[in-house]
Design an enzyme around this catalytic site. Structure first.
Site, PDB file in Angstrom:
ATOM      1  CG  ASP A  83      -1.808  -1.208   1.292  1.00 57.11           C
ATOM      2  OD1 ASP A  83      -1.902  -1.904   0.271  1.00 57.11           O
ATOM      3  OD2 ASP A  83      -2.407  -1.450   2.355  1.00 57.11           O
ATOM      4  CG  ASP A 129      -1.641  -5.371  -0.961  1.00 55.00           C
ATOM      5  OD1 ASP A 129      -2.529  -4.931  -0.192  1.00 55.00           O
ATOM      6  OD2 ASP A 129      -0.679  -6.052  -0.575  1.00 55.00           O
ATOM      7  CG  HIS A 486      81.847  10.711 -81.983  1.00 55.07           C
ATOM      8  ND1 HIS A 486      82.313  11.104 -80.747  1.00 55.07           N
ATOM      9  CD2 HIS A 486      81.500   9.397 -81.863  1.00 55.07           C
ATOM     10  CE1 HIS A 486      82.267  10.078 -79.916  1.00 55.07           C
ATOM     11  NE2 HIS A 486      81.781   9.025 -80.573  1.00 55.07           N
ATOM     12  CG  ASP A 538      83.399  14.237 -79.907  1.00 59.92           C
ATOM     13  OD1 ASP A 538      82.366  14.475 -80.553  1.00 59.92           O
ATOM     14  OD2 ASP A 538      83.731  13.098 -79.511  1.00 59.92           O
ATOM     15  CB  SER A 626      80.272   7.652 -77.915  1.00 59.78           C
ATOM     16  OG  SER A 626      81.447   6.930 -78.179  1.00 59.78           O
TER      17      SER A 626
END
Length: 685
Positions: A83, A129, A486, A538, A626
């Site tokens: 309750d 209850d 060359h 060259d 070369s």
């Protein structure tokens, strides 16, 4: 029947006694609007199983509801799960009660909290209850709805006086004050309109006594056009200030010009407002005992002062100008008139009766704009300022290029970007040139004839002509390469295809370059490419038809310096012939020593000062090498401070390769620096 009537009378009498007790404990004044009881079903005889009650009561605005429990007798259980009496204020659970409590216990621990907020609600939930082991009488309480005294609330914000009434309250002020529009703040009625007055005195309220709190005083000064006000502070100036901040303030707002605010104890200087209308605002807060201010005002003829606009000068120059006076406004150096398409920098302005100049055209800084930059170059900043005297800096787009000169530029007064030497950008534009002579992976040892394969990033300037004539070249920029004359003799009008960024002749991903021009040194004697009788001069320049994509795998070698100590050793590289007389599939390299020309066997061919003699222990260049490089320092010892330089070009040698008694000959690049520079400049785009 008689017994039942007597019981009901007794119950009524008991209720009256209880009510009287409550009245004694909780005085009920005339502000109480409503009262009543709330109790459990069947009280006081006892409640039945599955009993329930829901009750809610709300107060109107300016009122609150209170509840006083006078009785509590419910079944006791753990956490009141059987309750229970639940009490709520404004939807918030205050108590969950069960068991028995005396009136004293309720008064001390429960009732003081059973009240709502102003305009709020109280509610009760009672639920039981299915059974009780003994009879319980339930609960009973007394509620009241009464007025709230807001004047006792320190947060009601009435700055002076407060009057409470049923359902609300009202703020009001002492004599001499008026209630502000917020209905809470009391202010002094201190605003004054001095329109038309040419002289007088203004003072803070109650001067020289401390000024009142919560003041907002507005003093208006206004005269006809052509006059201005001069303000002079007199005597003490005392306006509240704390920690450098104005708590109270005196603000002067002319019709034209800047607003000024004063506070503290320093007397402000006299002010010439340059305005025919001035508003003076005095504000105070709710505390303090400061004395305020006193000032006098008078008028004088309006004058104009300079400048007309920032970043400009006047001609003629005077401290003040009478109305109607005409001046020439000239923008300062590096500034032009705003909104003018042409670069105008001066105009005429006239002093008006209101003390303002007309017209007023602002002078804005010259804007050089974002310069147009060549390929590979960009600004160091994304959105730089480009106006007069601002600076920008240039840089190359990636790490494989660098500027050939300082890239700092300044916007000048003519709207041009100029270098630190003062030259226009168009006349002195820096260039992005490839960083030369740097590789990213060095390795020691090996040789060309019978040599060791190079790694992909070791000799990134090595170029390779795979088809006949088989030979090499050295990249010296992102358009130009050097080779032996060359190698390209007879191919000047032919498009040759050169490969770069490879160390494997069968690589599927080379950088392919086509030639646009082949320029052989003019003093080279073309006496037969396969068996020339003279290799003097060259050397040849190759210009590619498109920019070479410089990166970690392909980048140029540096040219030698004009004045330098003699080089004693270097590294040669190429795809030429190896020991089994076959051409190498892989790029090989090796280290050689440089010897005096007199120590080298030439087999009857002419040797000149344009040649270098070099070789090592079974280390030699050979057919197919070369045109390739002889570079110093030795591979593996280069650095940004000591880059690799092209010392020589593989040229010729006695028959046979790798003979330790025979040395090879290389074109001495140092002797051709002027020719290389002049030829490139003449043939560049």
């Amino acid at each position: 029947m008689k017994v039942k009537v007597q019981k009901e009378r007794a119950l009524t009498l008991l209720n009256m006694i209880v009510f009287c007790v409550i009245v004694l404990l909780f005085p009920v004044c005339g502000s109480v609007l409503s009262t009543g009881w709330v109790q459990s079903p069947g009280h006081p005889r006892g409640y039945d199983p599955y009993s329930n009650l829901t009750w809610k009561k709300c107060a109107s605005t300016g009122h609150k509801i209170t509840l006083t429990l006078i009785h509590l007798d419910l079944e006791e259980s753990f956490e009141c799960e059987d309750d229970a009496l639940k009490l709520f204020a404004d939807e918030v659970l205050l108590f969950n009660l069960c068991g028995r409590k005396s009136m004293r216990e309720l008064q001390s621990s429960v009732n003081p909290f059973l009240h709502s907020s102003p305009g709020g609600c109280l509610s009760v939930s009672f639920l039981t209850d299915y059974s009780n082991t003994e009879r319980h009488t339930g609960f009973r309480g007394f509620y009241t709805i009464k007025d709230v005294d807001e004047c006792k609330d320190p947060e009601n914000e009435c700055t002076q006086l407060c009057n409470n009434y049923i359902g609300g309250y009202r703020c009001f002020c002492r004599p001499g004050y008026t209630l502000d529009s917020d209905k809470h703040t009391c202010q002094v009625s201190c605003s004054e309109d001095h329109t038309g007055s040419q002289e007088g005195v203004l003072m803070s309220p109650d001067w020289p006594e401390p000024y009142p709190e919560n003041s907002v005083c507005s003093y208006t000064l206004a005269v006809e056009e052509g006059l201005q006000f001069e303000l002079t502070f007199m005597g003490v100036f005392d306006v509240e200030k704390e920690n450098g901040q104005c708590i109270d303030s005196l603000t002067i707002k002319p019709l034209y010009g800047g607003v000024q605010t004063f506070c503290g104890r320093d007397v402000p200087p006299s002010l010439l407002t340059r305005s025919q209308r001035v508003e003076i605002i005095f504000r105070t807060d709710h505390k303090g005992a400061n004395r305020g201010f006193s000032l006098s005002y008078k008028t004088r003829g309006m004058k104009c002062t300079g400048p007309v606009t920032p970043k400009s000068s006047l001609n003629p120059q005077h401290a003040e100008y009478p109305t109607g006076y005409k001046v020439t406004v000239k923008c300062d150096k590096g500034h032009v008139l705003k909104s003018h398409e042409s670069a105008e920098d001066e105009y005429e302005a006239i002093c008006q009766k209101n003390g303002q100049w007309s017209p007023v055209i602002p002078c804005e800084p010259v804007d050089c704009g974002i310069p147009e930059l060549p390929e590979l170059m960009e600004l160091s900043e994304k959105e730089p300022s480009t106006t007069y005297l601002n600076q920008i800096s240039l840089k190359c787009e990636n790490e494989y290029y660098q500027l050939d000169k300082n890239g700092n530029l300044t916007c000048n007064a003519d709207g041009n970007w100029v270098s630190e030497s003062g030259q226009k950008l168009t006349d002195d534009l820096p260039k992005c040139e490839p960083v030369c002579g740097i590789n990213t992976d060095a390795f020691f040892g090996g040789r060309v004839y019978g040599g060791k394969p190079a790694l992909i990033k070791q000799i990134p300037w090595q170029l390779f002509h795979k088809k006949s004539p088989r030979g090499g070249a050295s990249l010296i920029s992102d358009y130009w390469a050097l080779t032996a004359a060359h190698v390209v003799d007879g191919y000047e009008t032919t498009t040759m295809n050169w490969l770069g960024a490879i160390v494997d002749g069968k690589s599927q991903n080379p950088v392919s370059m086509e030639t646009e021009k082949i320029i052989i040194h003019p003093n080279y004697q073309k006496v037969g490419r396969d068996s020339p009788s003279n290799y003097d001069n060259d050397i040849a320049l190759i210009k590619m038809s498109a920019r070479v994509p410089i990166g970690p795998h392909i980048r140029p070698v540096c040219l030698p310096e004009k004045a330098n100590e003699p080089v004693k050793e270097g590294t040669i590289s190429g795809f030429g012939r190896i020991k089994d007389e076959k051409s190498s599939r892989y790029l090989l390299y090796g280290h050689v020593q440089i010897h005096p020309l007199g120590e080298c066997h030439s087999e009857g061919l002419p040797v000149t000062d344009n040649m270098i003699c070099a070789g090592g222990d079974e280390v030699d260049s050979c057919q197919g090498d070369s045109g390739g490089p002889l570079f110093s320092p030795v591979l593996g010892y280069g650095s940004p401070d000591k880059p690799y330089r092209l010392t020589g070009i593989v040229s010729w040698g006695p028959l046979g390769c790798g003979n330790k008694n025979l040395k090879g000959f290389y074109t001495k690049v140092q002797n051709y620096l002027d020719w290389i520079k002049e030829t490139i400049e003449k043939n560049s785009k």
